[in-house]
Design an enzyme around this catalytic site. Structure first.
Site, PDB file in Angstrom:
ATOM      1  N   HIS A  88      -0.361   4.546  -0.200  1.00 40.31           N
ATOM      2  CA  HIS A  88      -1.080   5.776   0.180  1.00 40.31           C
ATOM      3  C   HIS A  88      -0.349   6.453   1.343  1.00 40.31           C
ATOM      4  CE1 HIS A  88      -4.244   3.581  -2.034  1.00 40.31           C
ATOM      5  NE2 HIS A  88      -4.589   4.796  -2.429  1.00 40.31           N
TER       6      HIS A  88
ATOM      7  N   ASP B 239       0.843  -1.209   0.000  1.00 39.10           N
ATOM      8  CA  ASP B 239       0.000   0.000   0.000  1.00 39.10           C
ATOM      9  C   ASP B 239       0.877   1.257   0.000  1.00 39.10           C
ATOM     10  OD1 ASP B 239      -1.936   1.939   0.560  1.00 39.10           O
ATOM     11  OD2 ASP B 239      -2.999   0.651   1.972  1.00 39.10           O
TER      12      ASP B 239
HETATM   13  C1  B12 Z   1      -4.541   9.763  -3.499  1.00 40.44           C
HETATM   14  C2  B12 Z   1      -5.039   8.358  -3.715  1.00 40.44           C
HETATM   15  C3  B12 Z   1      -4.209   7.481  -4.400  1.00 40.44           C
HETATM   16  C4  B12 Z   1      -2.800   7.832  -4.850  1.00 40.44           C
HETATM   17  C5  B12 Z   1      -1.854   7.686  -3.634  1.00 40.44           C
HETATM   18  C6  B12 Z   1      -0.678   8.663  -3.687  1.00 40.44           C
HETATM   19  C7  B12 Z   1       0.138   8.596  -2.430  1.00 40.44           C
HETATM   20  N1  B12 Z   1       1.381   8.210  -2.559  1.00 40.44           N
HETATM   21  O1  B12 Z   1      -0.344   8.849  -1.344  1.00 40.44           O
HETATM   22  C8  B12 Z   1      -2.541   6.766  -5.967  1.00 40.44           C
HETATM   23  C9  B12 Z   1      -3.006   7.310  -7.291  1.00 40.44           C
HETATM   24  C10 B12 Z   1      -1.110   6.264  -6.091  1.00 40.44           C
HETATM   25  C11 B12 Z   1      -3.507   5.664  -5.536  1.00 40.44           C
HETATM   26  C12 B12 Z   1      -3.394   4.353  -5.927  1.00 40.44           C
HETATM   27  C13 B12 Z   1      -4.311   3.369  -5.613  1.00 40.44           C
HETATM   28  N2  B12 Z   1      -5.497   3.549  -4.969  1.00 40.44           N
HETATM   29 CO1  B12 Z   1      -6.004   5.198  -4.084  1.00 40.44          CO
HETATM   30  N3  B12 Z   1      -6.795   6.740  -3.418  1.00 40.44           N
HETATM   31  C14 B12 Z   1      -6.334   7.964  -3.247  1.00 40.44           C
HETATM   32  C15 B12 Z   1      -7.433   8.840  -2.619  1.00 40.44           C
HETATM   33  C16 B12 Z   1      -8.042   9.692  -3.744  1.00 40.44           C
HETATM   34  C17 B12 Z   1      -6.996   9.745  -1.491  1.00 40.44           C
HETATM   35  C18 B12 Z   1      -6.188   9.055  -0.383  1.00 40.44           C
HETATM   36  C19 B12 Z   1      -5.768  10.093   0.621  1.00 40.44           C
HETATM   37  O2  B12 Z   1      -4.667  10.605   0.559  1.00 40.44           O
HETATM   38  N4  B12 Z   1      -6.685  10.449   1.574  1.00 40.44           N
HETATM   39  C20 B12 Z   1      -6.447  11.452   2.573  1.00 40.44           C
HETATM   40  C21 B12 Z   1      -5.922  10.825   3.864  1.00 40.44           C
HETATM   41  C22 B12 Z   1      -5.759  11.917   4.922  1.00 40.44           C
HETATM   42  O3  B12 Z   1      -6.901   9.892   4.319  1.00 40.44           O
HETATM   43  P1  B12 Z   1      -6.612   8.355   4.553  1.00 40.44           P
HETATM   44  O4  B12 Z   1      -5.488   7.898   3.684  1.00 40.44           O
HETATM   45  O5  B12 Z   1      -7.905   7.612   4.463  1.00 40.44           O
HETATM   46  O6  B12 Z   1      -6.097   8.265   6.063  1.00 40.44           O
HETATM   47  C23 B12 Z   1      -6.928   8.671   7.149  1.00 40.44           C
HETATM   48  C24 B12 Z   1      -7.884   7.580   7.646  1.00 40.44           C
HETATM   49  O7  B12 Z   1      -7.984   6.432   6.833  1.00 40.44           O
HETATM   50  C25 B12 Z   1      -7.419   7.256   9.020  1.00 40.44           C
HETATM   51  N5  B12 Z   1      -6.473   6.130   9.208  1.00 40.44           N
HETATM   52  C26 B12 Z   1      -5.635   5.545   8.348  1.00 40.44           C
HETATM   53  N6  B12 Z   1      -4.909   4.622   8.957  1.00 40.44           N
HETATM   54  C27 B12 Z   1      -5.299   4.589  10.230  1.00 40.44           C
HETATM   55  C28 B12 Z   1      -4.832   3.847  11.305  1.00 40.44           C
HETATM   56  C29 B12 Z   1      -5.400   4.065  12.553  1.00 40.44           C
HETATM   57  C30 B12 Z   1      -4.937   3.247  13.710  1.00 40.44           C
HETATM   58  C31 B12 Z   1      -6.391   5.054  12.718  1.00 40.44           C
HETATM   59  C32 B12 Z   1      -6.958   5.330  14.050  1.00 40.44           C
HETATM   60  C33 B12 Z   1      -6.864   5.802  11.636  1.00 40.44           C
HETATM   61  C34 B12 Z   1      -6.291   5.563  10.410  1.00 40.44           C
HETATM   62  O8  B12 Z   1      -6.724   8.418   9.446  1.00 40.44           O
HETATM   63  C35 B12 Z   1      -6.026   8.970   8.314  1.00 40.44           C
HETATM   64  C36 B12 Z   1      -5.802  10.433   8.556  1.00 40.44           C
HETATM   65  O9  B12 Z   1      -7.025  11.140   8.646  1.00 40.44           O
HETATM   66  C37 B12 Z   1      -8.428   7.763  -2.083  1.00 40.44           C
HETATM   67  C38 B12 Z   1      -9.915   8.168  -2.073  1.00 40.44           C
HETATM   68  C39 B12 Z   1     -10.223   9.020  -0.888  1.00 40.44           C
HETATM   69  N7  B12 Z   1     -10.903  10.079  -1.130  1.00 40.44           N
HETATM   70  O10 B12 Z   1      -9.829   8.695   0.233  1.00 40.44           O
HETATM   71  C40 B12 Z   1      -8.169   6.582  -3.008  1.00 40.44           C
HETATM   72  C41 B12 Z   1      -8.356   5.183  -2.479  1.00 40.44           C
HETATM   73  C42 B12 Z   1      -7.778   5.072  -1.095  1.00 40.44           C
HETATM   74  N8  B12 Z   1      -7.560   4.376  -3.410  1.00 40.44           N
HETATM   75  C43 B12 Z   1      -8.082   3.233  -3.673  1.00 40.44           C
HETATM   76  C44 B12 Z   1      -7.523   2.244  -4.534  1.00 40.44           C
HETATM   77  C45 B12 Z   1      -8.384   1.015  -4.806  1.00 40.44           C
HETATM   78  C46 B12 Z   1      -6.262   2.415  -5.098  1.00 40.44           C
HETATM   79  C47 B12 Z   1      -5.556   1.434  -6.038  1.00 40.44           C
HETATM   80  C48 B12 Z   1      -5.651  -0.054  -5.651  1.00 40.44           C
HETATM   81  C49 B12 Z   1      -6.113   1.695  -7.443  1.00 40.44           C
HETATM   82  C50 B12 Z   1      -5.593   0.787  -8.532  1.00 40.44           C
HETATM   83  N9  B12 Z   1      -6.466  -0.110  -8.975  1.00 40.44           N
HETATM   84  O11 B12 Z   1      -4.449   0.871  -8.896  1.00 40.44           O
HETATM   85  C51 B12 Z   1      -4.099   1.943  -5.987  1.00 40.44           C
HETATM   86  C52 B12 Z   1      -3.278   1.235  -4.905  1.00 40.44           C
HETATM   87  C53 B12 Z   1      -1.817   1.533  -5.066  1.00 40.44           C
HETATM   88  C54 B12 Z   1      -1.025   0.985  -3.910  1.00 40.44           C
HETATM   89  N10 B12 Z   1      -0.162   0.037  -4.180  1.00 40.44           N
HETATM   90  O12 B12 Z   1      -1.207   1.406  -2.779  1.00 40.44           O
HETATM   91  C55 B12 Z   1      -9.422   3.043  -2.958  1.00 40.44           C
HETATM   92  C56 B12 Z   1      -9.359   2.068  -1.800  1.00 40.44           C
HETATM   93  C57 B12 Z   1     -10.638   1.229  -1.772  1.00 40.44           C
HETATM   94  C58 B12 Z   1     -10.871   0.473  -0.512  1.00 40.44           C
HETATM   95  N11 B12 Z   1      -9.974   0.372   0.430  1.00 40.44           N
HETATM   96  O13 B12 Z   1     -11.963  -0.031  -0.371  1.00 40.44           O
HETATM   97  C59 B12 Z   1      -9.798   4.522  -2.587  1.00 40.44           C
HETATM   98  C60 B12 Z   1     -10.635   4.672  -1.321  1.00 40.44           C
HETATM   99  C61 B12 Z   1     -10.566   5.105  -3.810  1.00 40.44           C
HETATM  100  C62 B12 Z   1     -11.924   4.454  -3.986  1.00 40.44           C
HETATM  101  N12 B12 Z   1     -12.983   5.098  -3.526  1.00 40.44           N
HETATM  102  O14 B12 Z   1     -12.047   3.397  -4.520  1.00 40.44           O
HETATM  103  N13 B12 Z   1      -4.497   6.181  -4.743  1.00 40.44           N
END
Ligand code: B12
Length: 148
Positions: free
Chosen positions: A16, A14
């Site tokens: 992200h 992963d």
């Molecule tokens: C930017 C992004 C990408 C970028 C990442 C760039 C980078 N280096 O960061 C790129 C384009 C590379 C990418 C690729 C992929 N992505 Co993407 N991506 C996103 C996107 C648009 C935003 C992610 C983000 O930065 N969010 C902002 C941060 C702040 O939020 P967060 O990561 O969720 O983290 C927060 C919470 O989750 C929580 N949290 C996280 N961990 C933990 C742990 C604990 C203990 C706690 C308490 C809380 C917590 O707190 C965090 C901070 O607030 C999301 C959609 C979305 N709107 O979320 C999809 C998303 C995450 N991606 C997704 C997918 C499927 C992929 C790919 C598999 C797509 C593909 N087929 O290639 C690939 C995977 C690549 C890989 N090997 O990881 C899906 C995941 C689906 C799922 N899990 O059900 C999402 C949700 C899009 C969707 N709606 O389908 N992605």
């Protein structure tokens, strides 16, 4: 008392990176000593870092939906490596698609995680729960030492 040490990172293949930076910032602001392994972290890398730093907890993120596969055997791995009692937390988008969070929580707790967090969990609450858990573990250890 010293600040509690926690190892954080994004598991598996992963990449992200943004959520990890947010967690690092919030946990550091709440006086945790954060060892951040970044993205694409293997189970053994978390465990190596926890052993090296004497961490009280491992905090795993999984965003891309393959969290279950990546986390299988984590508790058993900790036991084998001699840190079986470490607190294990996991959070993020743990599975693909929409599921009732309580199902996800049950699944990960059965795998040995102490707490399972949804992606929108209030991070202030997470910090206070982690502090409470860590204090409880320290108190239990002190009581056990006192009885020896
Ligand atoms: C930017 C992004 C990408 C970028 C990442 C760039 C980078 N280096 O960061 C790129 C384009 C590379 C990418 C690729 C992929 N992505 Co993407 N991506 C996103 C996107 C648009 C935003 C992610 C983000 O930065 N969010 C902002 C941060 C702040 O939020 P967060 O990561 O969720 O983290 C927060 C919470 O989750 C929580 N949290 C996280 N961990 C933990 C742990 C604990 C203990 C706690 C308490 C809380 C917590 O707190 C965090 C901070 O607030 C999301 C959609 C979305 N709107 O979320 C999809 C998303 C995450 N991606 C997704 C997918 C499927 C992929 C790919 C598999 C797509 C593909 N087929 O290639 C690939 C995977 C690549 C890989 N090997 O990881 C899906 C995941 C689906 C799922 N899990 O059900 C999402 C949700 C899009 C969707 N709606 O389908 N992605």
């Amino acid at each position: 008392m010293q600040n509690p040490t926690i190892v954080i990172g994004v598991i598996g293949a992963d990449c992200h990176a943004v959520g990890n930076k947010v967690l690092d910032r919030v946990f550091t602001m709440h006086n945790f000593n954060v060892i951040n392994l970044g993205v694409m972290v293997s189970q053994d890398e978390y465990i190596d870092a926890a052993i090296e730093t004497g961490a009280q907890a491992i905090v795993i993120s999984s965003i891309y939906g393959h969290g279950e596969v990546d986390c299988i055997g984590m508790r058993e791995n900790c036991v084998e490596r001699g840190i079986g009692e470490i607190l294990l937390y996991v959070g993020g988008n743990l599975v693909i698609g929409k599921h009732d969070f309580s199902e996800i929580e049950t699944k990960f707790k059965a795998m040995g995680f102490n707490r399972v967090f949804a992606p929108d969990t209030d991070l202030e609450l997470v910090c206070s729960l982690m502090k409470r858990d860590i204090d409880h573990v320290i108190q239990t250890e002190e009581t056990a030492e006192g009885m020896q």
